[in-house]
Design a protein around this motif. Structure first.
Motif, mmCIF file in Angstrom:
data_model
loop_
_atom_site.group_PDB
_atom_site.id
_atom_site.type_symbol
_atom_site.label_atom_id
_atom_site.label_comp_id
_atom_site.label_asym_id
_atom_site.label_seq_id
_atom_site.Cartn_x
_atom_site.Cartn_y
_atom_site.Cartn_z
ATOM 1 N N VAL A 112 0.707 -0.889 -0.054
ATOM 2 C CA VAL A 112 0.330 -0.019 0.001
ATOM 3 C C VAL A 112 0.877 1.239 -0.186
ATOM 4 C CG1 VAL A 112 -1.693 1.081 1.640
ATOM 5 C CG2 VAL A 112 -2.378 -1.018 0.960
ATOM 6 N N TYR A 113 2.079 1.744 0.647
ATOM 7 C CA TYR A 113 2.954 2.936 1.121
ATOM 8 C C TYR A 113 3.987 2.309 -0.310
ATOM 9 C CZ TYR A 113 -0.261 3.931 4.587
ATOM 10 O OH TYR A 113 -0.232 4.337 5.808
ATOM 11 N N GLY A 114 3.820 1.824 -1.723
ATOM 12 C CA GLY A 114 4.604 1.995 -2.119
ATOM 13 C C GLY A 114 5.610 0.329 -2.833
ATOM 14 N N ALA A 115 5.812 0.177 -1.382
ATOM 15 C CA ALA A 115 6.765 -1.375 -1.453
ATOM 16 C C ALA A 115 7.315 -2.139 -2.557
ATOM 17 C CB ALA A 115 7.648 -2.280 -0.271
ATOM 18 N N ARG A 116 7.928 -2.234 -3.540
ATOM 19 C CA ARG A 116 7.753 -4.185 -4.589
ATOM 20 C C ARG A 116 7.617 -4.891 -3.618
ATOM 21 N NH1 ARG A 116 9.938 -7.447 -7.294
ATOM 22 N NH2 ARG A 116 10.122 -7.612 -9.331
ATOM 23 N N LEU A 117 6.344 -5.898 -3.832
ATOM 24 C CA LEU A 117 5.935 -6.995 -3.306
ATOM 25 C C LEU A 117 7.629 -8.751 -4.179
ATOM 26 C CD1 LEU A 117 2.355 -7.507 -3.742
ATOM 27 C CD2 LEU A 117 3.697 -7.234 -1.640
ATOM 28 N N PRO A 118 7.535 -9.644 -3.731
ATOM 29 C CA PRO A 118 8.833 -10.410 -4.434
ATOM 30 C C PRO A 118 7.748 -10.741 -5.544
ATOM 31 C CG PRO A 118 8.493 -10.910 -1.834
ATOM 32 C CD PRO A 118 7.679 -9.699 -2.036
ATOM 33 N N GLU B 257 -4.082 4.178 3.352
ATOM 34 C CA GLU B 257 -2.367 5.007 3.186
ATOM 35 C C GLU B 257 -2.647 6.536 4.173
ATOM 36 O OE1 GLU B 257 0.471 6.370 0.413
ATOM 37 O OE2 GLU B 257 -1.467 5.127 -0.566
ATOM 38 N N ALA B 258 -4.128 7.152 4.247
ATOM 39 C CA ALA B 258 -4.875 8.777 4.834
ATOM 40 C C ALA B 258 -4.604 7.924 6.042
ATOM 41 C CB ALA B 258 -5.859 8.681 4.085
ATOM 42 N N LEU B 259 -5.478 6.917 6.510
ATOM 43 C CA LEU B 259 -6.060 6.849 7.893
ATOM 44 C C LEU B 259 -4.190 7.496 9.167
ATOM 45 C CD1 LEU B 259 -7.777 4.043 7.846
ATOM 46 C CD2 LEU B 259 -8.866 5.850 7.700
ATOM 47 N N PRO B 260 -3.384 7.198 8.942
ATOM 48 C CA PRO B 260 -2.341 7.525 9.708
ATOM 49 C C PRO B 260 -3.003 8.828 10.273
ATOM 50 C CG PRO B 260 -1.328 6.100 8.906
ATOM 51 C CD PRO B 260 -2.549 5.848 8.293
ATOM 52 N N ALA C 280 -4.104 11.590 12.867
ATOM 53 C CA ALA C 280 -2.474 12.463 13.648
ATOM 54 C C ALA C 280 -2.873 13.708 13.155
ATOM 55 C CB ALA C 280 -1.414 12.402 13.129
ATOM 56 N N ALA C 281 -3.479 14.033 12.365
ATOM 57 C CA ALA C 281 -4.409 15.465 12.235
ATOM 58 C C ALA C 281 -5.625 15.990 13.592
ATOM 59 C CB ALA C 281 -4.772 15.331 11.023
ATOM 60 N N PHE C 282 -5.873 14.675 13.595
ATOM 61 C CA PHE C 282 -6.968 14.907 14.784
ATOM 62 C C PHE C 282 -6.422 14.495 16.181
ATOM 63 C CE2 PHE C 282 -9.614 12.285 17.854
ATOM 64 C CZ PHE C 282 -10.644 13.580 17.381
ATOM 65 N N VAL C 283 -5.418 13.686 15.916
ATOM 66 C CA VAL C 283 -5.217 14.560 17.242
ATOM 67 C C VAL C 283 -4.194 15.645 17.380
ATOM 68 C CG1 VAL C 283 -3.073 13.638 19.357
ATOM 69 C CG2 VAL C 283 -4.966 12.125 18.076
ATOM 70 N N LEU C 284 -3.769 16.406 16.554
ATOM 71 C CA LEU C 284 -3.067 17.467 16.750
ATOM 72 C C LEU C 284 -4.153 18.400 17.389
ATOM 73 C CD1 LEU C 284 -0.612 18.791 16.125
ATOM 74 C CD2 LEU C 284 -0.539 18.643 14.385
ATOM 75 N N LEU D 8 -11.753 16.089 7.964
ATOM 76 C CA LEU D 8 -11.153 15.249 7.776
ATOM 77 C C LEU D 8 -11.861 15.399 6.622
ATOM 78 C CD1 LEU D 8 -9.777 14.739 11.721
ATOM 79 C CD2 LEU D 8 -8.490 15.650 9.624
ATOM 80 N N ALA D 9 -13.414 14.194 7.603
ATOM 81 C CA ALA D 9 -13.885 13.477 6.352
ATOM 82 C C ALA D 9 -14.131 14.292 4.367
ATOM 83 C CB ALA D 9 -15.401 13.271 6.839
ATOM 84 N N LEU D 10 -14.181 15.343 4.703
ATOM 85 C CA LEU D 10 -13.752 16.485 3.444
ATOM 86 C C LEU D 10 -12.631 16.148 2.938
ATOM 87 C CD1 LEU D 10 -15.384 18.507 1.488
ATOM 88 C CD2 LEU D 10 -14.782 19.951 2.741
ATOM 89 N N SER D 11 -11.265 16.284 3.449
ATOM 90 C CA SER D 11 -10.397 16.153 3.448
ATOM 91 C C SER D 11 -9.870 14.170 2.739
ATOM 92 C CB SER D 11 -9.107 16.094 4.054
ATOM 93 O OG SER D 11 -9.178 15.503 5.180
ATOM 94 N N LEU D 12 -10.024 13.737 2.917
ATOM 95 C CA LEU D 12 -10.873 12.318 2.604
ATOM 96 C C LEU D 12 -10.935 12.267 1.734
ATOM 97 C CD1 LEU D 12 -9.422 9.173 2.925
ATOM 98 C CD2 LEU D 12 -11.287 9.747 4.431
ATOM 99 N N PHE D 13 -12.055 12.601 1.264
ATOM 100 C CA PHE D 13 -12.992 12.904 -0.048
ATOM 101 C C PHE D 13 -12.375 13.626 -1.003
ATOM 102 C CE2 PHE D 13 -16.066 15.005 -2.655
ATOM 103 C CZ PHE D 13 -16.648 13.664 -3.680
ATOM 104 N N LEU D 14 -11.836 14.397 -0.946
ATOM 105 C CA LEU D 14 -10.845 15.787 -2.240
ATOM 106 C C LEU D 14 -9.943 14.924 -2.765
ATOM 107 C CD1 LEU D 14 -11.980 18.977 -0.844
ATOM 108 C CD2 LEU D 14 -12.492 17.249 -2.622
#
Length: 122
Positions: free
Chosen positions: A15-21, A48-51, A55-59, A75-81
């Motif tokens: 998900v974060y871009g690593a190449r699988l074997p 990918e956006a959840l962390p 973090a934005a919520f806590v901050l 935050l929901a709007l930012s996820l949607f966009l």
């Protein structure tokens, strides 16, 4: 041998871009060309956006007096966009992922078209 699906930790790295074997190569092709490829893509983007959203919520809760419902709406709007703008490039991003796993450029669009699926979105 068929498609071998990666385990949860490998999937998270994927998900974060690593190449699988190489043994997951056929699964990556399936992931980018299946009937549900766009839904799979959207789920990866949300995961990918959840962390970052957490973090934005806590901050923001810690540092400002913004009401939680308003913050959650923002935050929901930012996820949607973010999802919308990323989905507009989904076919190209899928090609990049396939290229990272050794497939020639255009493979995803070609395979989707061969199976009668839209080769691109939107």
């Amino acid at each position: 041998m068929g498609r071998q699906r990666p385990g949860p930790l490998r999937w998270i790295r994927y998900v974060y871009g690593a190449r699988l074997p190489d043994r997951y190569r056929e699964w990556v092709l399936h992931d980018a060309t299946a009937k549900t490829w766009l839904i799979r893509f959207a789920i990866r983007i949300c995961f990918e956006a959840l962390p970052w959203l957490a973090a934005a919520f806590v901050l923001v809760v810690t540092l400002t007096p913004i009401p939680v419902p308003l913050l959650l709406t923002g935050l929901a709007l930012s996820l949607f966009l973010g999802l919308f703008f990323t989905l507009t490039s989904a076919d190209e991003l899928a090609e990049v992922r396939l290229g990272k796993h050794g497939f020639p450029r255009g493979t995803g669009k070609k395979v989707r078209a061969e199976h009668g699926r839209p080769a691109t979105w939107p």
